[in-house]
Each structure stands twice: as C-alpha cells, then as structure tokens.
Design an enzyme around this catalytic site. Structure first.
Site, PDB file in Angstrom:
ATOM      1  N   TRP A 101     123.257 118.111 -27.437  1.00  0.00           N
ATOM      2  CA  TRP A 101     124.504 117.379 -27.182  1.00  0.00           C
ATOM      3  C   TRP A 101     124.345 116.415 -26.006  1.00  0.00           C
ATOM      4  O   TRP A 101     125.237 116.324 -25.160  1.00  0.00           O
ATOM      5  CB  TRP A 101     125.684 118.348 -26.894  1.00  0.00           C
ATOM      6  CG  TRP A 101     125.986 119.269 -28.008  1.00  0.00           C
ATOM      7  CD1 TRP A 101     125.755 120.601 -28.044  1.00  0.00           C
ATOM      8  CD2 TRP A 101     126.577 118.913 -29.263  1.00  0.00           C
ATOM      9  NE1 TRP A 101     126.157 121.108 -29.256  1.00  0.00           N
ATOM     10  CE2 TRP A 101     126.660 120.090 -30.013  1.00  0.00           C
ATOM     11  CE3 TRP A 101     127.022 117.710 -29.833  1.00  0.00           C
ATOM     12  CZ2 TRP A 101     127.179 120.132 -31.307  1.00  0.00           C
ATOM     13  CZ3 TRP A 101     127.539 117.741 -31.110  1.00  0.00           C
ATOM     14  CH2 TRP A 101     127.615 118.932 -31.826  1.00  0.00           C
ATOM     15  N   GLU A 143     131.820 118.555 -20.131  1.00  0.00           N
ATOM     16  CA  GLU A 143     132.016 118.580 -18.660  1.00  0.00           C
ATOM     17  C   GLU A 143     132.857 119.776 -18.225  1.00  0.00           C
ATOM     18  O   GLU A 143     133.658 119.680 -17.290  1.00  0.00           O
ATOM     19  CB  GLU A 143     132.703 117.293 -18.186  1.00  0.00           C
ATOM     20  CG  GLU A 143     131.938 116.054 -18.537  1.00  0.00           C
ATOM     21  CD  GLU A 143     130.965 115.655 -17.460  1.00  0.00           C
ATOM     22  OE1 GLU A 143     130.809 116.422 -16.493  1.00  0.00           O
ATOM     23  OE2 GLU A 143     130.361 114.588 -17.610  1.00  0.00           O
ATOM     24  N   GLY A 144     132.698 120.911 -18.933  1.00  0.00           N
ATOM     25  CA  GLY A 144     133.485 122.098 -18.655  1.00  0.00           C
ATOM     26  C   GLY A 144     134.694 122.094 -19.570  1.00  0.00           C
ATOM     27  O   GLY A 144     135.536 121.200 -19.507  1.00  0.00           O
TER      28      GLY A 144
END
Ligand code: TGC
Ligand code: FAD
Length: 390
Positions: free
Chosen positions: A168, A369-370
């Site tokens: 990813w 990003e979390g």
C-alpha cells in the site's frame, strides 16, 4: 454599520484569520488546482493514474517539502503547508497525497534524521520534483501495528542487506527513492533505497475504488544490498517513522477540509439549480438541513485545523493533538461527502461531479496514516492513561 453580507463560501470570515502571505499562498495553490487538476482529474481518476509531470510543477511552485528549511525547500509555516494541502485536496486527495508523501514522509525523514551528504544528495532534487520519493512502513501483515514489521536489514561487512515486502505504498511505482523502515539488530532503522537497486521491485495495486488518481504499490526487497551510508543515522526505533507520520497527519487533518469544502460547494450549487416539485431542491427543509450541517462541519473543521496549525507553528503541539484533528476532521469530511452525494441524487454517483470521487477518496484517508480506531485509542490512552491497543 451594516454587517457584511453572508458569504456561503466563507461564512465565519475565516479569511480574516489568515495573514497576507497565507492568503497569497492559498490563492496560488487554488489557481494551480483550477488550471492543472480540476480540468482532468475525473479522467485521471477513471484511468487510475496521476501524471508524473505534476511533480515538477508542484516543485516549481515550492509545494514539495515546503515546510522544511534549506536544501531548496520553501521553509513555510505549518499553517501555509496546511492551506496548500486543503487546496490540493479540494482538487483531489490523490494530489494532496502526492505532496504529503513527498514532503512529509520521504523528504522529512532525510531532513530530520539524515546526515549532511544524504540531505545534499536528495533534498534539492526532491524539492524540485525531479526525484520522487515514497515511504515504506506498512506491510501485508503489519498495518495498524507497524512495529510488528518483518522487513529486516542485516549487516554484511560494511553493507546492509534488506529483505521484505511493503504494501500500500503511495507513489511506490513511480518513485526514484524509497525510505524503507526495517528491523535490525539495533531496532527499527530507516534506509534510503534508490529504486534502481538490484533486488528492488514494485508492482502497482489495481482495481482500487478509492484514491484512483494516485499510484499505490507493493515494494519487494529481495536481498537488496546497500552501502553503510544508506541508513538514516540519527534515529532508531518507532520514533523515526512515527515522527514522519506526525508531519503527514497534520497535512491530512487540514487537507480533509478541502474534500469537504468541495463537496459542500458542489451540493450547494446543485441544490439551487435542480428543480423538483416545481422549485429548487434548496427550497426544501430537508435539503437545507443537509446543507447547513455541511456548512457547520466545514467551518468548524477549518477552525480546528487552523488552531492546530497555529499550535504547530508555536511549538505547543503534541502528537495527540494531531490525532484529535485527524480523527475528527476526516470522519466529518466523510459525513459531508456522503450527505452531499445524496443532495446530487443520481448525478451524485457519476464522475461529472466531484462528490463521489471525494467520498471514495476519503475512505482511504479514513484508513491511512492511522485508522479512525487507532487515533481513538491514542486519544483514549492520552486522557485515561490506559493502553487499550492490546
Ligand atoms: P509506542 O510503543 O507507543 O512508541 C514507540 C516509540 O515511538 C515514540 N512515539 C512517537 N514518536 C513521535 N511521534 C509520535 N506520534 C509517536 N508515538 C510514539 C514513543 O515515544 C516511543 O519512543 P521510544 O524512544 O521510547 O522508543 O509505539 P507502538 O509501536 O506501540 O505504536 C503505537 C501506534 C499503534 C499508535 C502506532 O503504531 C501507530 O500510529 N499505528 C498506525 C500506523 C500508521 O499510521 N501507519 C501509517 C503508514 S504511512 C501511510 O499511511 C501513508 S498514506 C500517505 C498518503 O498517501 O497520504
Ligand atoms: P488493519 O491494521 O488490518 O486494520 C483493520 C481494521 O482493524 C481497521 O478498522 C483498524 O482500525 C482495526 N484495528 C486494528 N487494530 C485495532 C485495535 N488495536 N483496536 C481496534 N481496532 C483495531 N502505508 C505506508 O507505509 N506508506 C504509504 O505510502 C501508504 N499509502 C497508502 C495509500 C492508500 C490508498 C491506502 C489505502 C493505504 C496506504 N498505506 C500506506 C497503508 C495504511 O497506512 C494502512 O492501510 C493503515 O495503517 C491500516 O492498516 P491495514 O490496512 O493493514 O488495516
């Protein structure tokens, strides 16, 4: 004195919170997006691509690594970086992702943790968009928990030998250089990996329904031999990649308001033109409720983003504040996009309008990003002192 007329596009007069430099930068990026992104982005989205030449154009505008000092970088404030992210994302999250990954995830680690030679070699070319970077943290079996990564780096004489798979990875297939995080005998280390290194290969991920105007790839490192000078000398452990994420997550929490604003404005315009039951759908209470909820969400999210940006510039920002912004602004932007989509009815499902493109993009922004859950747990731990990750 008569109060100024209400501006549905700047209802709270947030412009008044920006200085002239900030407004100039915002307007410059908005124009770039109007000229270079909006006319073609639906086609790029459909084709699943983002033209590589945009890199040099963004570089010429000073948008790559813009919040870094020196080495050809523009050295702007955090607020200016955030505003650029908002404008790019109002075009498409793919364009904002490109700038985030280049500046915050690829250039930042070299800038913050590299030695002088590494900085001189890579940063000026990356700031100009002549070299493209990517950031390899996630793996097929290590997403939210990157410290479980399997990619490893072992010493062989003076060299390092890297093995593993990263998944990813934004820009992976078009990158000239990858910043790869790997387990070593000293803990997790960051490596600068030129993508023409023997044993390094990429394959792009196809059939995405989100962030289609962005290249997302798998990176395979098969006995990639690097000189001793490839390691980032100034950091060991998860602090390295997580520090980069602080920078990128900040851009995202401001950037998400670009998607939200574009969806709100598209819905507002459409609702005034679309006639049903003999009048514009903007005249129905249920539509007004949706539009007003969007208006409030966009203005509130932008206020939060500006506040967090000012804290970043003042040096008072903690990573947990970034989690607060990423958690709330992205989920709010997604709600706005979904509601805007419904205002557009059947037209909302096409690429003739930007709304469903943004809505689908935001599904990725919600996850990367979390994830929303990870930022919830970071905040939960911050206020209770209890770790609920495991
Ligand atoms: P933990 O044990 O809590 O801490 C390990 C070390 O790191 C330090 N630290 C931080 N340092 C800087 N900034 C932060 N935000 C930090 N958070 C923690 C910490 O002090 C400690 O340092 P030291 O010196 O004592 O060792 O860390 P953990 O491994 O348990 O992780 C915690 C957790 C789950 C929050 C973290 O792993 C996490 O955030 N997971 C989410 C993963 C993620 O966000 N991946 C993003 C991949 S990149 C991406 O998605 C790019 S999309 C790009 C685009 O297209 O825009
Ligand atoms: P998982 O971690 O498997 O999570 C699946 C679900 O479980 C989520 O809902 C998650 O919140 C939940 N979950 C996990 N752990 C917990 C827990 N403890 N408690 C409660 N719920 C939990 N990575 C990079 O390194 N570089 C890139 O450039 C990059 N670009 C990306 C671009 C795109 C378009 C996308 C979609 C992803 C990208 N990523 C990149 C990867 C991204 O960071 C990960 O997808 C993300 O961190 C989540 O990991 P995962 O997909 O493996 O989900």
């Amino acid at each position: 004195m008569k109060p100024p007329a209400v501006d549905p596009r700047d209802f709270l007069h947030l412009d008044a919170l920006l200085n002239d430099e900030e407004k100039l930068l915002r307007d410059t990026v908005r124009q770039f997006v109007a000229d270079r992104i909006l006319p073609d982005v639906a086609d790029w989205f459909e084709a699943g691509t983002l033209p590589k030449e945009l890199a040099k154009e963004m570089g010429a505008l000073g948008l790559l690594g813009m919040h870094l000092e020196g080495y050809g970088c523009a050295g702007t404030s955090a607020v200016q970086y955030g505003l650029a992210c908002t404008e790019l994302e109002a075009g498409d999250a793919g364009a904002r992702s490109f700038a985030s990954v280049q500046g915050s995830l690829s250039m930042f680690p070299i800038w913050a943790f590299g030695d002088e030679e590494q900085k001189q070699e890579w940063l000026p070319q990356m700031a100009a968009g002549e070299k493209i970077g990517c950031f390899g943290l996630t793996e097929p079996d290590s997403g939210s928990d990157p410290s479980s990564m399997r990619t490893n780096a072992r010493r062989d004489g003076d060299d390092w030998v890297l093995n593993g798979t990263k998944m990813w990875i934004t820009n992976g297939g078009i990158a000239d250089v990858a910043v790869v995080w790997a387990q070593s005998d000293d803990g997790i280390r960051g490596f600068i990996v030129p993508t023409d290194s023997a044993g390094f290969s990429t394959s792009n991920i196809h059939r995405k329904l989100s962030l289609r105007a962005s290249i997302t790839s798998e990176l395979v490192l098969d006995d990639v031999r690097l000189p001793g000078s490839a390691v980032l000398p100034e950091v060991t452990g998860m602090r390295g990649p997580l520090s980069c994420l602080n920078e990128a997550r900040f851009g995202i929490l401001v950037g998400a308001m670009g998607s939200a604003r574009a969806c709100y404005e598209a819905a507002l315009d459409y609702s005034k033109e679309r006639i049903q039951f003999g009048k514009p759908i903007a005249g129905f209470q249920l539509t007004q409720r949706k539009l007003v909820d969007m208006l409030v969400a966009v203005n509130r999210g932008m206020l939060l983003a500006l506040h967090i940006g000012r804290m970043k510039d003042a040096g008072t920002l903690d990573p947990t504040h970034i989690s607060f912004g990423k958690l709330d602004n992205v989920r709010v932007a997604l709600d706005v996009a979904r509601s805007a989509r419904s205002v557009l009815g059947a037209n909302g499902i096409t690429l003739e309008y930007p709304v469903m493109r943004h809505m689908n993009n935001l599904e990725s922004v919600f996850t990367y990003e979390g994830t929303n859950e990870i930022h919830t747990l970071i905040l939960g731990q911050a206020i209770t002192g209890e770790n609920a990750f495991t």
